[in-house]
Design a protein around this motif. Structure first.
Motif, PDB file in Angstrom:
ATOM      1  N   ALA A  59      18.123  -1.134   4.961  1.00  0.00           N
ATOM      2  CA  ALA A  59      16.813  -1.454   5.705  1.00  0.00           C
ATOM      3  C   ALA A  59      15.612  -1.084   5.223  1.00  0.00           C
ATOM      4  N   MET A  60      15.718   0.224   4.818  1.00  0.00           N
ATOM      5  CA  MET A  60      14.175   0.747   4.294  1.00  0.00           C
ATOM      6  C   MET A  60      13.533  -0.036   3.153  1.00  0.00           C
ATOM      7  N   ALA A  61      14.734  -0.277   2.199  1.00  0.00           N
ATOM      8  CA  ALA A  61      14.502  -1.063   0.945  1.00  0.00           C
ATOM      9  C   ALA A  61      13.890  -2.381   1.632  1.00  0.00           C
ATOM     10  N   THR A  62      14.515  -3.219   2.209  1.00  0.00           N
ATOM     11  CA  THR A  62      14.019  -4.490   2.645  1.00  0.00           C
ATOM     12  C   THR A  62      12.581  -4.284   3.469  1.00  0.00           C
ATOM     13  N   TRP A  63      12.388  -3.460   4.117  1.00  0.00           N
ATOM     14  CA  TRP A  63      11.082  -3.280   4.810  1.00  0.00           C
ATOM     15  C   TRP A  63      10.054  -2.846   3.935  1.00  0.00           C
ATOM     16  N   LEU A  64      10.429  -1.967   3.083  1.00  0.00           N
ATOM     17  CA  LEU A  64       9.325  -1.482   1.929  1.00  0.00           C
ATOM     18  C   LEU A  64       9.002  -2.772   0.835  1.00  0.00           C
ATOM     19  N   SER A  65      10.062  -3.359   0.636  1.00  0.00           N
ATOM     20  CA  SER A  65       9.874  -4.507  -0.371  1.00  0.00           C
ATOM     21  C   SER A  65       8.721  -5.525   0.179  1.00  0.00           C
ATOM     22  N   ILE A  66       8.902  -5.827   1.398  1.00  0.00           N
ATOM     23  CA  ILE A  66       8.098  -6.731   2.131  1.00  0.00           C
ATOM     24  C   ILE A  66       6.686  -5.881   2.231  1.00  0.00           C
ATOM     25  N   LEU A  67       6.464  -4.667   2.438  1.00  0.00           N
ATOM     26  CA  LEU A  67       5.187  -4.138   2.573  1.00  0.00           C
ATOM     27  C   LEU A  67       4.359  -3.993   1.445  1.00  0.00           C
ATOM     28  N   GLU A  68       5.337  -3.805   0.189  1.00  0.00           N
ATOM     29  CA  GLU A  68       4.449  -4.005  -1.050  1.00  0.00           C
ATOM     30  C   GLU A  68       3.601  -5.046  -1.422  1.00  0.00           C
ATOM     31  N   LYS A  69       4.527  -6.267  -0.704  1.00  0.00           N
ATOM     32  CA  LYS A  69       3.823  -7.469  -1.192  1.00  0.00           C
ATOM     33  C   LYS A  69       2.615  -7.936  -0.223  1.00  0.00           C
ATOM     34  N   ALA A  70       2.507  -7.175   0.932  1.00  0.00           N
ATOM     35  CA  ALA A  70       1.753  -7.707   1.959  1.00  0.00           C
ATOM     36  C   ALA A  70       0.179  -7.079   1.628  1.00  0.00           C
ATOM     37  N   ASP A  71      -0.903  -7.789   2.037  1.00  0.00           N
ATOM     38  CA  ASP A  71      -2.038  -7.413   2.085  1.00  0.00           C
ATOM     39  C   ASP A  71      -2.331  -6.472   3.537  1.00  0.00           C
ATOM     40  N   ILE A  72      -3.393  -5.714   3.580  1.00  0.00           N
ATOM     41  CA  ILE A  72      -3.754  -4.724   4.540  1.00  0.00           C
ATOM     42  C   ILE A  72      -3.390  -5.405   6.001  1.00  0.00           C
ATOM     43  N   GLU A  73      -4.137  -6.477   6.323  1.00  0.00           N
ATOM     44  CA  GLU A  73      -4.017  -7.285   7.476  1.00  0.00           C
ATOM     45  C   GLU A  73      -2.429  -7.386   7.838  1.00  0.00           C
ATOM     46  N   LYS A  74      -2.056  -8.109   6.997  1.00  0.00           N
ATOM     47  CA  LYS A  74      -0.494  -8.304   7.248  1.00  0.00           C
ATOM     48  C   LYS A  74       0.448  -7.020   7.573  1.00  0.00           C
ATOM     49  N   VAL A  75       0.212  -6.032   6.575  1.00  0.00           N
ATOM     50  CA  VAL A  75       0.841  -4.922   6.774  1.00  0.00           C
ATOM     51  C   VAL A  75       0.839  -4.215   8.235  1.00  0.00           C
ATOM     52  N   ASN A  76      -0.368  -4.378   8.987  1.00  0.00           N
ATOM     53  CA  ASN A  76      -0.494  -3.962  10.264  1.00  0.00           C
ATOM     54  C   ASN A  76       0.262  -4.859  11.398  1.00  0.00           C
TER      55      ASN A  76
END
Length: 157
Positions: A59-76
């Motif tokens: 679950a964490m790997a899934t979330w973190l893989s998405i987070l790594e690809k996102a720009d700051i606005e999308k992260v929030n």
């Protein structure tokens, strides 16, 4: 993706989760991600299903893989969406007196927030005295959230 297909994943996934058929929910959400990788709700519900099946690392790997690809606005935005899914599950657990699972879900929501802060603000945490208290604060202070006339400062006392 058409609304019908999106609704199918949402309704069927919710049904599987309610029936505690986590493997089926996981397979459905993965299929939804393959069909339309831009529909973020499939990722958040996949993370939830993995957590419910006690696959925290995946679950964490899934979330973190998405987070790594996102720009700051999308992260929030995406972090808020994931946190909403996790908090909704925590509230559901509380309603059926499954307080241990509720505590875990609140904790995962705190972890998601912390990972977002690392990305957005460049934070590097050595100790986390904050996240463990989020469930308590959310329980007692959530009704005050997003009210502009209220300002709260926690000083670490």
């Amino acid at each position: 993706m058409s609304n019908n297909l999106e609704e199918r994943y949402s309704l069927n996934g919710a049904k599987y989760l309610a029936q505690q058929k986590y493997s089926e929910a996981i397979a459905l959400y993965k299929q939804g991600i393959e069909t339309d990788p831009t529909l973020m709700s499939n990722y958040w519900h996949l993370c939830l299903a993995l957590l419910l099946q006690e696959q925290e690392s995946e679950a964490m790997a899934t979330w973190l893989s998405i987070l790594e690809k996102a720009d700051i606005e999308k992260v929030n935005i995406w972090t808020l969406d994931l946190v909403k899914v996790l908090i909704a599950e925590a509230i559901r657990c509380e309603a059926v007196s499954d307080f241990e699972s509720a505590r875990k879900m609140y904790g995962y929501a705190g972890i998601a927030r912390g990972e977002a802060w690392k990305k957005v603000k460049g934070y590097k945490f050595t100790d986390d005295w904050f996240s463990q208290n989020l469930p308590i604060w959310e329980q007692y202070l959530m009704h005050l959230a997003n009210k502009p006339e209220i300002n709260i400062l926690e000083i670490g006392s």
